[in-house]
Design a protein around this motif. Structure first.
Motif, short mmCIF file in Angstrom:
data_model
loop_
_atom_site.label_atom_id
_atom_site.label_comp_id
_atom_site.label_asym_id
_atom_site.label_seq_id
_atom_site.Cartn_x
_atom_site.Cartn_y
_atom_site.Cartn_z
N ILE A 79 0.87 -1.18 0.00
CA ILE A 79 0.00 0.00 0.00
C ILE A 79 0.90 1.22 0.00
CG2 ILE A 79 -1.71 1.34 1.28
CD1 ILE A 79 -2.72 -1.28 2.50
N ASP A 80 0.69 2.11 -0.97
CA ASP A 80 1.45 3.35 -1.04
C ASP A 80 0.48 4.50 -0.80
OD1 ASP A 80 2.82 5.70 -1.78
OD2 ASP A 80 4.07 4.59 -3.21
N GLN A 81 0.52 5.06 0.42
CA GLN A 81 -0.40 6.13 0.76
C GLN A 81 -0.14 7.40 -0.04
OE1 GLN A 81 -1.37 6.87 4.88
NE2 GLN A 81 -0.67 4.84 5.44
N ASN A 82 1.12 7.67 -0.36
CA ASN A 82 1.45 8.87 -1.13
C ASN A 82 0.91 8.82 -2.55
OD1 ASN A 82 2.83 10.02 1.05
ND2 ASN A 82 4.72 8.97 0.50
N LYS A 83 1.03 7.66 -3.18
CA LYS A 83 0.54 7.50 -4.56
C LYS A 83 -0.91 7.05 -4.60
CE LYS A 83 5.02 6.29 -6.54
NZ LYS A 83 5.79 5.23 -7.22
N LYS A 84 -1.46 6.71 -3.43
CA LYS A 84 -2.83 6.20 -3.31
C LYS A 84 -3.03 4.96 -4.18
CE LYS A 84 -5.06 10.48 -1.98
NZ LYS A 84 -6.08 11.44 -2.30
N THR A 85 -2.14 3.98 -3.98
CA THR A 85 -2.22 2.73 -4.73
C THR A 85 -2.15 1.54 -3.78
OG1 THR A 85 0.17 2.63 -5.09
CG2 THR A 85 -1.16 3.69 -6.81
N ILE A 86 -2.80 0.46 -4.22
CA ILE A 86 -2.74 -0.82 -3.52
C ILE A 86 -2.30 -1.84 -4.56
CG2 ILE A 86 -4.04 -2.59 -2.29
CD1 ILE A 86 -6.15 -0.42 -1.71
N THR A 87 -1.21 -2.51 -4.28
CA THR A 87 -0.75 -3.57 -5.17
C THR A 87 -1.29 -4.88 -4.61
OG1 THR A 87 1.24 -2.30 -5.67
CG2 THR A 87 1.27 -4.64 -6.24
N MET A 88 -1.93 -5.67 -5.49
CA MET A 88 -2.56 -6.91 -5.05
C MET A 88 -2.15 -8.08 -5.94
SD MET A 88 -6.45 -5.67 -4.15
CE MET A 88 -6.84 -7.18 -3.25
N ALA A 89 -1.95 -9.23 -5.33
CA ALA A 89 -1.70 -10.47 -6.05
C ALA A 89 -3.07 -11.06 -6.38
CB ALA A 89 -0.87 -11.42 -5.21
N LEU A 90 -3.61 -10.65 -7.52
CA LEU A 90 -4.97 -11.05 -7.88
C LEU A 90 -4.98 -12.44 -8.50
CD1 LEU A 90 -6.09 -7.63 -9.38
CD2 LEU A 90 -6.73 -8.61 -7.18
N PRO A 91 -5.93 -13.27 -8.12
CA PRO A 91 -6.03 -14.62 -8.70
C PRO A 91 -6.32 -14.57 -10.19
CG PRO A 91 -7.49 -14.37 -6.79
CD PRO A 91 -6.95 -13.01 -7.13
N GLN A 92 -5.77 -15.53 -10.91
CA GLN A 92 -6.01 -15.66 -12.35
C GLN A 92 -7.52 -15.78 -12.59
OE1 GLN A 92 -3.91 -16.50 -15.33
NE2 GLN A 92 -2.84 -14.93 -14.47
N GLY A 93 -8.03 -15.07 -13.59
CA GLY A 93 -9.42 -15.18 -13.99
C GLY A 93 -10.41 -14.49 -13.08
#
Length: 168
Positions: free
Chosen positions: A150-164
């Motif tokens: 989670i990057d509060q400055n850039k307001k982004t959440i990186t997630m390991a999303l399941p295929q499909g």
């Protein structure tokens, strides 16, 4: 001037309570208590305005009675009925205290492709499985197990999303 991107919604004011200016506050996030906030930001006629709290007391785990400074009558309190309540994002700088509602407005990035999937419009916590509701209507499980950063400055959440996940 307070900008909408610098705050996040934590609840809504309800009805006036009593004759001395108290008003009920239904909150989704009790960060105002944990961060020891002196004020809440109310959206009044489309403008974000800080209101300093004289005192508050909890009525339940999702409702409090709030007494704002200079709001001394039932009539003044009634003017604030149904106002959305916000808190500055910078009051929640400790990442361990981040709540789901704080993440509204953040963009989700897929960990593998590094592509932006969408922006969080709201949180659905009506069931045990909390969901990020994206602006385009897609739903993504809001699982801490899927969040890699989670990057509060850039307001982004990186997630390991399941295929499909978007094929459903």
């Amino acid at each position: 001037m307070i900008r909408k991107e610098d705050v996040y919604k934590i609840g809504k004011l309800g009805k006036a309570h009593g004759v001395k200016g108290e008003i009920s506050f239904m909150f989704d996030d009790d960060i105002f208590d944990r961060a020891d906030a002196d004020y809440l930001i109310l959206e009044v006629d489309g403008i974000l305005v800080p209101f300093f709290m004289e005192e508050y007391r909890f009525r339940s785990d999702s409702t409090a009675l709030v007494k704002f400074c200079d709001i001394d009558t039932l009539e003044r309190a009634k003017e604030l009925t149904n106002c959305d309540v916000f808190l500055p994002r910078d009051m929640n700088e400790d990442q361990e205290d981040i709540t789901w509602t704080f993440l509204v407005g953040f963009s989700i990035i897929d960990h593998d492709s590094q592509k932006t999937v969408g922006r969080i419009a709201s949180i659905d916590d009506s069931t045990i499985n909390i969901l990020f509701c994206l602006e385009d209507g897609q739903l993504i499980p809001a699982s801490e197990d899927l969040i890699t950063a989670i990057d509060q400055n850039k307001k982004t959440i990186t997630m390991a999303l399941p295929q499909g996940i978007f094929d459903i």
